[in-house]
Design an enzyme around this catalytic site. Structure first.
Site, short mmCIF file in Angstrom:
data_model
loop_
_atom_site.label_atom_id
_atom_site.label_comp_id
_atom_site.label_asym_id
_atom_site.label_seq_id
_atom_site.Cartn_x
_atom_site.Cartn_y
_atom_site.Cartn_z
N VAL A 116 0.82 -1.34 0.08
CA VAL A 116 -0.08 -0.12 -0.03
C VAL A 116 1.04 1.31 -0.04
CG1 VAL A 116 -1.66 1.61 1.51
CG2 VAL A 116 -2.04 -0.84 1.25
N GLU A 117 1.88 1.17 0.90
CA GLU A 117 2.55 2.38 0.84
C GLU A 117 3.61 2.73 -0.47
OE1 GLU A 117 2.99 4.63 3.21
OE2 GLU A 117 1.82 3.30 4.93
N THR A 118 4.22 1.77 -0.92
CA THR A 118 5.15 2.00 -2.09
C THR A 118 4.97 1.18 -3.27
OG1 THR A 118 6.97 0.80 -1.05
CG2 THR A 118 6.76 3.27 -0.65
N TYR A 304 -7.62 3.22 5.23
CA TYR A 304 -6.23 2.67 4.89
C TYR A 304 -6.03 1.37 5.62
CZ TYR A 304 -1.00 2.32 5.50
OH TYR A 304 0.14 1.63 5.78
#
Ligand SMILES: [Ca+2]
Length: 337
Positions: A116-118, A304
């Protein structure tokens, strides 16, 4: 540096008998230096090299789109992200299993966070972290306190890791590496998991994996405990009041109000009830348990946390499928609800 230029003429006009530094020392550099355990000269050196970037202010002040869940979900729960997650898992299985053992955090959760982050290290950000933290810490009064401290933490981190300011890139908010750690988290939770003498969350997958797991353990993740359960609210009383209680809600209160869950949740534990907008204009209700709260310590948005949870489940399912195809016996993943 924009702020220096703006304030200097005013200070001169008013005949203020103070140095340029003290005229603009807002946030106070002495306070920041002792907070981050660096020298004021280190901060000044960083300030000299920092460049104000209007794009960063624009990014942070862009009105939050406040997407409904079903739209938000489409960004993160995609076939390509799931299959990249499975690939990431098999490429790093040994270290993911090691982290699961050492910190109690399932491999699929660590994969989902990095996904999800990168997108597994693909999009780690293109802003100089120094510029991001300077711009927000010294030119954005609304979040000055937080970002100026992160600026000072970054100065300390740069010193510790012997970086040059030019080489470290991140998000517009100054988050770094595969798991997008802010400097304070980098200092406190990032670890040299492959023991090569450097804590490198940018290209060292073992360090990124170990650090995410370590962050989770440090923020209360409980091994083998449940995360998230959908619930049925038909005939429920005081639904909004229960949602408003946030993490002050207990399983007992939930059940007393007439809400049910498919799996019986352990009584007395604190939980939180969430309402998510679905595509057909209905609302889906679900409860988050302690481990969902831990995901929200990574990013406070319930959307999130749900995206991370769902992505982890899809990745886990496909990992199991692939293992079964290879003839590996897959243990059932049981969680304590
Ligand atoms: Ca390392």
């Amino acid at each position: 540096m924009k702020l220096y230029k703006k304030i200097l003429p005013l200070a001169v006009t008013l005949g203020l008998a103070c140095s340029i530094e003290s005229a603009v020392a807002k946030p106070n550099l002495n306070t920041l230096a002792s907070y981050a355990k660096v020298e004021v000269s280190d901060l000044n050196d960083a300030l000299k090299q920092a460049v104000y970037q209007q794009k960063i202010i624009d990014a942070i002040t862009r009105p939050s789109e406040g997407k409904p869940w079903w739209q938000y979900r489409k960004i993160f729960i995609t076939k390509s992200r799931i299959s990249a997650g499975v690939k990431f898992y098999f490429e790093n299985e040994k270290v993911l299993k090691q982290a699961e053992n050492d910190f109690g955090v399932p491999a699929e959760i660590v994969c989902a966070i990095i996904g999800v982050e990168t997108f597994f290290g693909k999009n780690m950000g293109t802003f100089r972290v120094l510029d991001a933290l300077y711009t927000l810490g010294f030119n954005y009064p609304k979040r000055e306190d937080y970002f100026s401290k992160e600026f000072a933490n970054f100065v300390a981190l740069k010193k510790r890791e012997n970086w040059s300011y030019d080489e470290i890139k991140g998000s517009y908010a100054g988050a770094m590496g595969m798991g997008q750690f802010m400097p304070s988290s980098y200092l406190s939770y990032a670890i040299d998991y492959n023991q090569d003498g450097h804590v490198n969350l940018f290209t060292d997958k073992a360090d990124a994996i170990g650090s995410v797991a370590n962050y989770f353990k440090g923020h209360g993740w409980k091994k083998g405990h449940g995360i998230y359960y959908p619930c049925h609210v038909q005939n429920a009383k005081n639904l909004q009041a229960l949602i408003d209680k946030k993490w002050d809600l207990t399983v007992d209160e939930l059940y007393k109000s007439g809400i049910t869950t498919k799996v019986n949740l352990t009584p007395n534990q604190k939980i939180r009830l969430f309402a998510f907008d679905l595509e057909d204009n209905t609302i889906g209700y679900a409860v988050g348990l302690n481990n969902f709260y831990t995901i929200m310590r990574y990013n406070t948005s319930p959307l999130y946390a749900r995206a991370v949870y769902e992505l982890s489940e899809f990745i886990a399912m496909d990992i199991d499928k692939e293992k079964q195809q290879k003839g590996v016996i897959v243990n059932h993943r049981s969680k304590k609800p």
